[in-house]
Scaffold this motif. Structure first.
Motif, short mmCIF file in Angstrom:
data_model
loop_
_atom_site.label_atom_id
_atom_site.label_comp_id
_atom_site.label_asym_id
_atom_site.label_seq_id
_atom_site.Cartn_x
_atom_site.Cartn_y
_atom_site.Cartn_z
N PRO A 64 2.81 0.36 -8.95
CA PRO A 64 3.36 -0.77 -8.46
C PRO A 64 2.67 -1.91 -8.57
CG PRO A 64 4.36 1.02 -7.39
CD PRO A 64 2.98 1.51 -8.16
N VAL A 65 1.25 -1.94 -7.92
CA VAL A 65 0.64 -3.19 -7.69
C VAL A 65 0.23 -3.46 -9.28
CG1 VAL A 65 -1.80 -4.01 -6.96
CG2 VAL A 65 -0.14 -2.62 -5.52
N ARG A 66 -0.36 -2.59 -10.06
CA ARG A 66 -0.65 -3.15 -11.45
C ARG A 66 0.33 -3.57 -12.24
NH1 ARG A 66 -3.12 2.28 -11.25
NH2 ARG A 66 -1.82 2.85 -13.29
N ASN A 67 1.64 -3.18 -11.97
CA ASN A 67 2.49 -3.52 -12.74
C ASN A 67 3.01 -5.01 -12.29
OD1 ASN A 67 3.50 -1.57 -14.28
ND2 ASN A 67 4.81 -0.56 -12.71
N SER A 68 2.49 -5.39 -11.11
CA SER A 68 2.81 -7.11 -10.85
C SER A 68 1.44 -7.66 -10.80
CB SER A 68 3.32 -7.05 -9.14
OG SER A 68 4.69 -6.83 -9.05
N GLY A 69 0.44 -7.37 -10.37
CA GLY A 69 -0.69 -8.10 -10.53
C GLY A 69 -1.13 -8.33 -11.69
N SER A 89 10.17 4.75 -8.21
CA SER A 89 8.92 5.34 -9.21
C SER A 89 9.63 6.10 -10.16
CB SER A 89 7.81 5.80 -8.49
OG SER A 89 7.18 4.53 -7.74
N LEU A 90 10.37 7.31 -9.96
CA LEU A 90 10.75 8.39 -10.58
C LEU A 90 11.81 7.60 -11.62
CD1 LEU A 90 10.94 11.61 -8.71
CD2 LEU A 90 9.36 10.93 -10.15
N PHE A 91 12.67 6.62 -11.17
CA PHE A 91 13.62 6.17 -12.06
C PHE A 91 12.96 5.36 -13.15
CE2 PHE A 91 16.36 2.21 -12.76
CZ PHE A 91 17.31 2.90 -13.25
N ALA A 92 11.73 4.56 -12.78
CA ALA A 92 10.97 3.98 -13.81
C ALA A 92 10.49 4.98 -14.89
CB ALA A 92 9.89 3.06 -13.11
N LEU A 93 10.00 6.15 -14.17
CA LEU A 93 9.38 7.15 -15.08
C LEU A 93 10.61 7.43 -16.20
CD1 LEU A 93 7.28 9.39 -15.97
CD2 LEU A 93 8.24 10.54 -13.78
N ASP A 106 0.72 -1.31 -0.07
CA ASP A 106 0.00 0.04 -0.11
C ASP A 106 0.91 1.28 0.04
OD1 ASP A 106 -2.54 -0.91 -0.27
OD2 ASP A 106 -2.96 -1.14 1.95
N CYS A 107 2.04 1.49 0.74
CA CYS A 107 2.64 2.75 1.03
C CYS A 107 3.68 2.92 0.14
CB CYS A 107 3.14 2.58 2.42
SG CYS A 107 4.56 1.52 2.80
N GLY A 108 4.40 1.99 -0.69
CA GLY A 108 5.31 2.19 -1.69
C GLY A 108 6.71 2.29 -1.22
N ALA A 109 6.89 2.34 0.32
CA ALA A 109 8.02 2.44 0.68
C ALA A 109 9.18 1.40 0.36
CB ALA A 109 8.33 2.44 2.45
N CYS A 110 8.73 0.13 -0.24
CA CYS A 110 9.62 -0.84 -0.50
C CYS A 110 9.76 -0.89 -2.05
CB CYS A 110 8.88 -2.03 -0.11
SG CYS A 110 7.34 -2.58 -1.07
N THR A 111 9.19 0.13 -2.88
CA THR A 111 9.39 0.16 -4.30
C THR A 111 10.68 -0.22 -4.81
OG1 THR A 111 7.54 1.58 -4.41
CG2 THR A 111 8.67 1.47 -6.45
N VAL A 112 10.72 -1.15 -5.76
CA VAL A 112 12.02 -1.13 -6.36
C VAL A 112 11.86 -1.17 -7.74
CG1 VAL A 112 13.14 -2.53 -4.45
CG2 VAL A 112 12.03 -3.74 -6.40
N VAL A 113 12.80 -1.36 -8.88
CA VAL A 113 12.35 -1.40 -10.07
C VAL A 113 13.23 -2.65 -10.64
CG1 VAL A 113 13.16 -0.37 -12.36
CG2 VAL A 113 12.27 0.86 -10.67
N ILE A 114 12.42 -3.34 -11.49
CA ILE A 114 12.98 -4.72 -12.09
C ILE A 114 12.99 -4.27 -13.57
CG2 ILE A 114 11.74 -6.11 -10.46
CD1 ILE A 114 9.72 -6.93 -12.54
N GLY A 115 14.13 -5.02 -14.36
CA GLY A 115 14.34 -5.04 -15.85
C GLY A 115 14.20 -6.30 -16.13
N GLU A 116 13.36 -6.76 -17.27
CA GLU A 116 13.30 -7.43 -18.02
C GLU A 116 13.22 -7.62 -19.39
OE1 GLU A 116 9.39 -9.87 -16.86
OE2 GLU A 116 8.79 -7.93 -16.43
N PRO A 117 14.14 -8.56 -19.98
CA PRO A 117 14.54 -8.47 -21.49
C PRO A 117 13.40 -8.58 -22.10
CG PRO A 117 15.38 -10.50 -20.41
CD PRO A 117 14.83 -9.76 -19.20
N ARG A 118 13.18 -7.80 -23.30
CA ARG A 118 12.02 -8.00 -24.24
C ARG A 118 12.67 -7.67 -25.77
NH1 ARG A 118 7.07 -6.23 -21.83
NH2 ARG A 118 6.88 -7.31 -20.08
N ASP A 119 11.96 -7.90 -26.60
CA ASP A 119 12.44 -7.89 -27.91
C ASP A 119 13.22 -6.50 -28.57
OD1 ASP A 119 11.65 -10.60 -28.44
OD2 ASP A 119 9.54 -9.95 -29.53
#
Length: 485
Positions: A290-295, A121-125, A47-60
């Motif tokens: 972050p929830v919509r990115n995982s769920g 979150s800003l890094f992902a942006l 809920d709070c986002g304090a744990c937010t990290v960024v993941i990177g996945e290979p795509r085409d």
């Protein structure tokens, strides 16, 4: 490779961890095993986002970056990915990353506890907008910052910091080197002794589901993660569906859009809103990014919560679900209307060894009129108390040819308002008929009282939402928090 071994890229190197239990969260691994304590534990429920990290996945087309909640994401689910936390942003020569500089220059921090989450979150942006040289607007900034809560109410400087990235120097990531590193990580095996299984094809998934019917299925973990962190549940074996190729696809056909069950909520809602722009506000209220990115859409449906946001809308849209199982070595499918999936509170009609594979959503017709409403205690990042979706198809004289209404929060399962639909079909869509339908809608369900709303409140809200739909169908301006924003 050890059966329990987890491998991912962190700080430009391959991290290899042995004997990681299947229920261990990504946040626990980062803080306790890697001492990356810049990722904070706040609510421990996404809920709070304090744990937010960024993941990177290979795509085409390169590396796909997205912010997620580390507290409810199973650690093994990031096998073969890259992970960044706030400390990783500083460049090799000690120069602050543009995101760090923006936060500093705009005084976008107060107590500082939430700052690492906002930074990620800003890094992902930054990775998704600045590097491709796309403009960041205040609306875009708010979209990417959703899911991060500041208890010191410092949101304005954060939005200003985000928008200032338009003028920041471009630090281009070395995706080529990263892809080379990721290619050195072996896919997780499907050995019988492996407690965390990640099949890559639907056939593999259905085979594993048949031989391990008691295993816990997991997708993004936004529900199952809570069972781990709040209820301390444990399983001998977990089957992760997020790497199944067939379930990651979105296939637009002539009559419908087929959405794979492992498609993230963000991707699924973006697809639906592309053809139905009126869904955009509802989509952004579904959860934080972050929830919509995982769920996943399939996970939200299969979980079967009576206050899940996807189901009322999909019921109103006449969506079908496709269930699949392995039988005599072949994939066998059956299709049913979504509302027929549920048999009771968080119970469904899935057979042993069967999984939810696809969601088929009819494409909009020329005479479709659609509204969906979510009522919750908070405007942002909150669970519904009541959700109502209504789709009407009318002829040139205004007579309702088809009325389809999905409702959440008023019964043990998401439901279709059959009796209220019957009140509308075949009649002119006018105020008198709406009043009749309101009376029927109030009588059709018997809500319960709980921590989110009383039964009487829910009943009254249903009536009010149908009234609101009538007003909006007449182009009357409704004053809401969304329209005032």
């Amino acid at each position: 490779m050890s059966l329990f071994q987890l491998q991912f890229i962190h700080r430009h190197r391959i991290v290899r961890l042995d004997d990681v239990p299947p229920q261990r969260t990504l946040l626990e691994v980062l803080r306790e095993d890697l001492q990356a304590c810049d990722a904070k534990e706040g609510c421990n429920e996404g809920d709070c986002g304090a744990c937010t990290v960024v993941i990177g996945e290979p795509r085409d087309d390169g590396i796909h970056y997205k912010a997620i909640n580390g507290c409810i994401r199973m650690a093994h689910s990031v096998h073969g990915m890259a992970i960044w936390t706030a400390q990783d942003l500083t460049q090799a020569d000690g120069t602050p990353h543009p995101v760090q500089a923006a936060l500093r220059d705009h005084h976008a921090t107060q107590c500082g506890f939430c700052t690492p989450g906002f930074a990620m979150s800003l890094f992902a942006l930054y990775q998704n907008k600045v590097c491709p040289q796309q403009a960041i607007t205040p609306e875009t900034a708010q979209h990417y910052l959703s899911g991060n809560l500041c208890r010191c109410t410092g949101y304005r400087p954060l939005v200003d910091a985000a928008c200032s990235l338009n003028d920041s120097p471009v630090v281009t990531p070395d995706d080529v080197t990263l892809r080379t590193q990721l290619s050195k990580i072996e896919p997780r095996g499907l050995s019988n002794d492996n407690p965390y299984l990640q099949p890559h094809t639907l056939a593999q998934l259905l085979h594993l589901r048949r031989i391990y019917p008691q295993a816990q299925l997991i997708a993004g973990g936004t529900d199952v993660g809570l069972w781990v962190t709040k209820q301390h549940k444990q399983w001998l074996r977990i089957i992760d569906v997020t790497q199944v190729r067939e379930l990651q696809n979105i296939d637009t056909q002539t009559t419908h859009v087929r959405i794979g069950a492992a498609v993230t909520l963000e991707q699924a809602w973006a697809t639906l809103a592309c053809e139905r722009p009126e869904l955009k506000r509802f989509w952004h209220r579904f959860a934080g990014l972050p929830v919509r990115n995982s769920g996943t859409l399939g996970g939200n449906i299969a979980n079967g919560s009576p206050i899940g946001d996807s189901m009322p809308l999909l019921i109103a849209l006449h969506a079908d679900v496709v269930l699949a199982r392995e039988e005599a070595g072949q994939v066998v499918e059956r299709t049913m209307p979504l509302e027929h999936l549920y048999t009771g509170y968080r119970q469904n009609c899935l057979l042993q060894g069967e999984v939810l594979a696809y969601i088929d959503v009819p494409r909009p017709s020329a005479n479709e009129w659609l509204r969906v409403y979510k009522i919750s205690k908070r405007q942002e990042d909150d669970i519904s108390a009541v959700c109502l979706a209504i789709q009407l198809k009318r002829d040139a004289q205004g007579v309702v040819l088809d009325a389809s209404i999905g409702v959440g929060g008023v019964a043990a399962t998401p439901v279709r308002a059959h009796q209220t639909q019957a009140c509308l079909q075949g009649f002119a869509w006018d105020e008198a008929r709406v009043k009749v339908a309101q009376q029927q809608l109030q009588q059709e369900f018997t809500p319960v009282s709980d921590m989110r709303a009383s039964a009487s409140y829910r009943s009254q809200v249903l009536v009010n939402l149908l009234q609101r739909a009538w007003y909006e169908s007449q182009d009357m301006r409704c004053i809401t928090l969304e329209t005032l924003a």
